[in-house]
Structure formats: C-alpha cells, structure tokens
Design a protein around this motif. Structure first.
Motif, PDB file in Angstrom:
ATOM      1  N   PHE A  67      39.169 -34.884  -0.333  1.00 14.30           N
ATOM      2  CA  PHE A  67      37.860 -35.526  -0.336  1.00 14.30           C
ATOM      3  C   PHE A  67      37.823 -36.628   0.722  1.00 14.30           C
ATOM      4  N   ILE A  68      36.637 -37.012   1.153  1.00 14.67           N
ATOM      5  CA  ILE A  68      36.505 -38.153   2.054  1.00 14.67           C
ATOM      6  C   ILE A  68      36.848 -39.449   1.316  1.00 14.67           C
ATOM      7  N   PRO A  69      36.269 -39.724   0.122  1.00 19.94           N
ATOM      8  CA  PRO A  69      36.797 -40.838  -0.678  1.00 19.94           C
ATOM      9  C   PRO A  69      38.157 -40.457  -1.264  1.00 19.94           C
ATOM     10  N   LYS A  70      38.935 -41.436  -1.696  1.00 18.63           N
ATOM     11  CA  LYS A  70      40.350 -41.175  -1.964  1.00 18.63           C
ATOM     12  C   LYS A  70      40.797 -41.277  -3.430  1.00 18.63           C
ATOM     13  N   ILE A  71      40.073 -41.979  -4.268  1.00 16.76           N
ATOM     14  CA  ILE A  71      40.494 -42.140  -5.663  1.00 16.76           C
ATOM     15  C   ILE A  71      39.791 -41.085  -6.520  1.00 16.76           C
ATOM     16  N   LEU A  72      40.581 -40.267  -7.192  1.00 19.12           N
ATOM     17  CA  LEU A  72      40.058 -39.119  -7.938  1.00 19.12           C
ATOM     18  C   LEU A  72      40.193 -39.363  -9.440  1.00 19.12           C
ATOM     19  N   LEU A  73      39.052 -39.384 -10.122  1.00 21.52           N
ATOM     20  CA  LEU A  73      39.003 -39.531 -11.580  1.00 21.52           C
ATOM     21  C   LEU A  73      38.538 -38.209 -12.170  1.00 21.52           C
ATOM     22  N   MET A  74      39.394 -37.577 -12.958  1.00 22.08           N
ATOM     23  CA  MET A  74      39.079 -36.305 -13.608  1.00 22.08           C
ATOM     24  C   MET A  74      38.979 -36.536 -15.108  1.00 22.08           C
ATOM     25  N   LEU A 126      49.302 -34.108  -5.323  1.00 19.21           N
ATOM     26  CA  LEU A 126      48.753 -32.758  -5.401  1.00 19.21           C
ATOM     27  C   LEU A 126      48.520 -32.435  -6.871  1.00 19.21           C
ATOM     28  N   HIS A 127      47.487 -31.662  -7.143  1.00 25.30           N
ATOM     29  CA  HIS A 127      47.233 -31.246  -8.514  1.00 25.30           C
ATOM     30  C   HIS A 127      46.888 -29.762  -8.535  1.00 25.30           C
ATOM     31  N   GLY A 128      47.077 -29.150  -9.682  1.00 26.27           N
ATOM     32  CA  GLY A 128      46.773 -27.734  -9.852  1.00 26.27           C
ATOM     33  C   GLY A 128      46.522 -27.447 -11.321  1.00 26.27           C
ATOM     34  N   ARG A 129      46.382 -26.180 -11.647  1.00 21.53           N
ATOM     35  CA  ARG A 129      46.076 -25.832 -13.034  1.00 21.53           C
ATOM     36  C   ARG A 129      46.814 -24.568 -13.449  1.00 21.53           C
ATOM     37  N   LYS A 130      47.390 -24.603 -14.632  1.00 16.52           N
ATOM     38  CA  LYS A 130      48.014 -23.421 -15.212  1.00 16.52           C
ATOM     39  C   LYS A 130      46.928 -22.421 -15.574  1.00 16.52           C
ATOM     40  N   ARG A 131      47.217 -21.159 -15.367  1.00 15.88           N
ATOM     41  CA  ARG A 131      46.198 -20.140 -15.637  1.00 15.88           C
ATOM     42  C   ARG A 131      45.707 -20.237 -17.077  1.00 15.88           C
ATOM     43  N   SER A 132      44.477 -19.878 -17.265  1.00 22.73           N
ATOM     44  CA  SER A 132      43.860 -19.955 -18.587  1.00 22.73           C
ATOM     45  C   SER A 132      43.542 -18.553 -19.094  1.00 22.73           C
ATOM     46  N   LYS A 133      43.802 -18.322 -20.369  1.00 22.92           N
ATOM     47  CA  LYS A 133      43.497 -17.025 -20.974  1.00 22.92           C
ATOM     48  C   LYS A 133      42.039 -16.927 -21.402  1.00 22.92           C
ATOM     49  N   SER A 134      41.366 -18.062 -21.446  1.00 22.74           N
ATOM     50  CA  SER A 134      39.962 -18.063 -21.841  1.00 22.74           C
ATOM     51  C   SER A 134      39.088 -18.476 -20.663  1.00 22.74           C
ATOM     52  N   LYS A 135      37.791 -18.273 -20.778  1.00 17.84           N
ATOM     53  CA  LYS A 135      36.860 -18.537 -19.690  1.00 17.84           C
ATOM     54  C   LYS A 135      36.811 -20.024 -19.360  1.00 17.84           C
ATOM     55  N   ILE A 136      36.767 -20.315 -18.063  1.00 20.96           N
ATOM     56  CA  ILE A 136      36.645 -21.687 -17.583  1.00 20.96           C
ATOM     57  C   ILE A 136      35.202 -21.901 -17.168  1.00 20.96           C
ATOM     58  N   THR A 137      34.524 -22.871 -17.745  1.00 22.47           N
ATOM     59  CA  THR A 137      33.110 -23.084 -17.450  1.00 22.47           C
ATOM     60  C   THR A 137      32.940 -24.177 -16.399  1.00 22.47           C
ATOM     61  N   ILE A 138      31.741 -24.241 -15.832  1.00 22.29           N
ATOM     62  CA  ILE A 138      31.462 -25.273 -14.834  1.00 22.29           C
ATOM     63  C   ILE A 138      31.370 -26.647 -15.477  1.00 22.29           C
ATOM     64  N   LYS A 139      31.346 -26.690 -16.808  1.00 26.49           N
ATOM     65  CA  LYS A 139      31.293 -27.970 -17.514  1.00 26.49           C
ATOM     66  C   LYS A 139      32.664 -28.385 -18.056  1.00 26.49           C
ATOM     67  N   ARG A 140      33.719 -27.779 -17.517  1.00 28.23           N
ATOM     68  CA  ARG A 140      35.043 -28.077 -18.067  1.00 28.23           C
ATOM     69  C   ARG A 140      35.471 -29.517 -17.801  1.00 28.23           C
ATOM     70  N   LEU A 141      34.958 -30.131 -16.711  1.00 24.63           N
ATOM     71  CA  LEU A 141      35.366 -31.502 -16.412  1.00 24.63           C
ATOM     72  C   LEU A 141      34.298 -32.205 -15.596  1.00 24.63           C
ATOM     73  N   GLN A 142      34.400 -33.526 -15.553  1.00 29.38           N
ATOM     74  CA  GLN A 142      33.576 -34.360 -14.687  1.00 29.38           C
ATOM     75  C   GLN A 142      34.504 -34.978 -13.650  1.00 29.38           C
ATOM     76  N   ARG A 143      34.143 -34.808 -12.376  1.00 26.88           N
ATOM     77  CA  ARG A 143      35.032 -35.187 -11.274  1.00 26.88           C
ATOM     78  C   ARG A 143      34.344 -36.250 -10.418  1.00 26.88           C
ATOM     79  N   PHE A 144      34.842 -37.466 -10.519  1.00 30.56           N
ATOM     80  CA  PHE A 144      34.263 -38.589  -9.785  1.00 30.56           C
ATOM     81  C   PHE A 144      35.286 -39.088  -8.771  1.00 30.56           C
ATOM     82  N   VAL A 145      34.890 -39.143  -7.507  1.00 28.74           N
ATOM     83  CA  VAL A 145      35.789 -39.542  -6.424  1.00 28.74           C
ATOM     84  C   VAL A 145      35.168 -40.723  -5.692  1.00 28.74           C
TER      85      VAL A 145
END
Length: 291
Positions: free
Chosen positions: A158-165, A263-282
C-alpha cells in the motif's frame, strides 16, 4: 495542549489464541474505555451504510480504491469533534516493529456497520491532516471464493504503511487463519539461498522500501517470492514456511503491522470467504513520515 484520546488498552491473551506461539508472545489490546464509549454512541447514530462511497484514487492495478465518508453526514457536533480528536490520536500513534493483536473490537454495542462508517470517516479526516489523499485508505475486500491452497505470504505494498486488519465474518474451524513473517526473517532466509540472485534480493527489499503512487510493483514482488518456475522457489518456500507464524483469529479480533516490515498470508479455508470477512484500514502516521 489538548489531551488526545487513548485508542487502545492492554488485555490478556485470549484463551483460544494461547495455543499459538505468536499469540502467546505478542501484546494484545482492545478499544480503550473512552473509545468504547464513543464507538457505542457512534454506532447508535450510524445504523445505515448507504452513505459510504467508493472512491478511485489511481490507475494502479491493485489497491487503487477506498471507502470514504465525509464526517458532516452525521448530525451530531459532539461526535464529530470527538472523531477529529480520535483522528489526531491515529496520526500520532507510535507503532512497534512487532506485530500486535486486538480482541473484542466488535460486541453488542460496537457493530460491523458502525465501524464501517467509522473507518470511512476516519480516512476523510486523516487525508486532510496530511493534505494527501493517499495517506489513508479503507481498502475494500474483493475475494468471494474459497482458495484451494494457502494464500501465500506477501506485502500489499500500500502507499500508506500501517495496516490494521479487523476480522468480521470468519470461517469456522482452524482453517483460514493468518500467516505472518517479518521482513527481518525474510532477509535471513534470502542469505541462505544460493540460487537466489543478489539483484533479486535487492529488488524485493527496494520494492518494500519505495513508495510509488502510480507504478504498482506487487506482481513483480510476488513473482520473485512465489513463481514456481524460479529455480530458487522450492528452497525459498520451505524456509519461509518453516519460519512463518500462524494464528487463527476470530470475529472481533485483528492485528496491526507495518506493511513494509511484515509479510502476511492466509491458510486455505474449507468454507466460503466473503467480501465482508474483514475491515482493512491502512494509514500513515507522523512517525512513518519522519523515518
């Protein structure tokens, strides 16, 4: 000089996260009492999110848009003044090189919709303080699908640097959790891989260090770390997988990192991931601009 609101307070490690090493060894926070009072009142006043707009900032391939909302939409002078002071606290937030975690950020009185409007308004105030529309982004989530594999370690650059998930709708079970790897550990891993050319190592670190508003180098960065045709790929993946930390976070939990130091990543999920899974503020802070 006015006293700024305290954003967070320290709390014990949540019981379920004690089984993960990074959960046991990291600091945990939640909203401070004064922020909890403000957000509870805020969420009572903000019950609808139709006011939130999606704004496109550039022609970058990734992360070129943001949610945004002008604070004047809420007809409450007291809350608007409080929000402005809270934005000052975010602006002056001192970050650590370590990852930190949050819990109980959503409850019966602090709602998903309320926080959606809160972050969208906070973004508007911060970009005015910095006089820079790229200085804060409340970045939309796109993925609706289930990944058959882990989502690999990466920096969003991201252009801004502090990532709040902040996690909202979390897949059930132990899958779908978060991987973390510090850039310091990545540097040590690079030094052990003879097949990885020095110019490629330097390029990865230069991409992480630079801020380019128009030229998105995410694909270039990702290719060096994860393309299966790279002769160094198998060894690099083995060492990163060995060194990475894993933690499964639940609804109302989250983390804060410097996007160029982790660096961050995510372990695969057996269930559906929705667009509302998280709020990402940078966002940027006074400290990020001074370094």
């Amino acid at each position: 000089m006015k006293t700024l609101p305290v954003l967070f307070k320290s709390v014990p490690v949540p019981m379920r996260q004690r089984e993960y090493r990074v959960g046991r060894t990291s600091k945990w926070y939640t909203w401070s009492p004064e922020l909890r009072v403000f957000l509870s009142e805020w969420c009572k006043k903000v019950r609808k999110t139709r006011y939130v707009k999606r704004v496109y900032l550039s022609n970058r391939k990734y992360y070129h848009d943001t949610y945004s909302l002008k604070p004047k939409f809420i007809n409450n002078t007291k809350l608007r003044k409080q929000l402005d002071s809270i934005a000052d606290s975010f602006y002056k937030l001192k970050y650590s090189k370590n990852s930190i975690f949050f819990t109980n950020m959503i409850d019966g009185s602090i709602t998903e919709n309320g926080l959606h409007c809160f972050f969208a308004c906070l973004r508007e105030i911060l970009i005015k303080k910095f006089n820079d529309r790229f200085s804060a982004m409340y970045s939309p989530i796109y993925t609706r699908e289930t990944y058959e594999k882990d989502f690999p370690l990466h920096s969003d650059i991201f252009i801004p640097k502090i990532l709040l998930m902040l996690f909202v709708q979390v897949p059930k079970g132990r899958t779908g959790g978060t991987f973390l790897l510090s850039v310091e550990d990545l540097k040590k891993i690079f030094s052990k891989i003879k097949l990885l050319p020095k110019e490629k190592r330097k390029l990865v670190l230069r991409i992480l260090k630079e801020t380019n508003r128009n030229n998105d180098r995410y694909d270039e960065f990702f290719y060096i770390l994860h393309d299966e045709d790279n002769p160094w790929n198998k060894e690099l993946q083995k060492l990163m997988n060995r060194k990475r930390e894993y933690i499964k976070l639940e609804s109302g939990q989250g983390y804060l990192i410097h996007d160029r130091l982790w660096l961050h990543g995510r372990k695969r999920s057996k269930s559906k991931i929705t667009i509302k899974r998280l709020q990402r503020f940078v966002f940027n802070t006074k400290q990020t601009l001074e370094i």
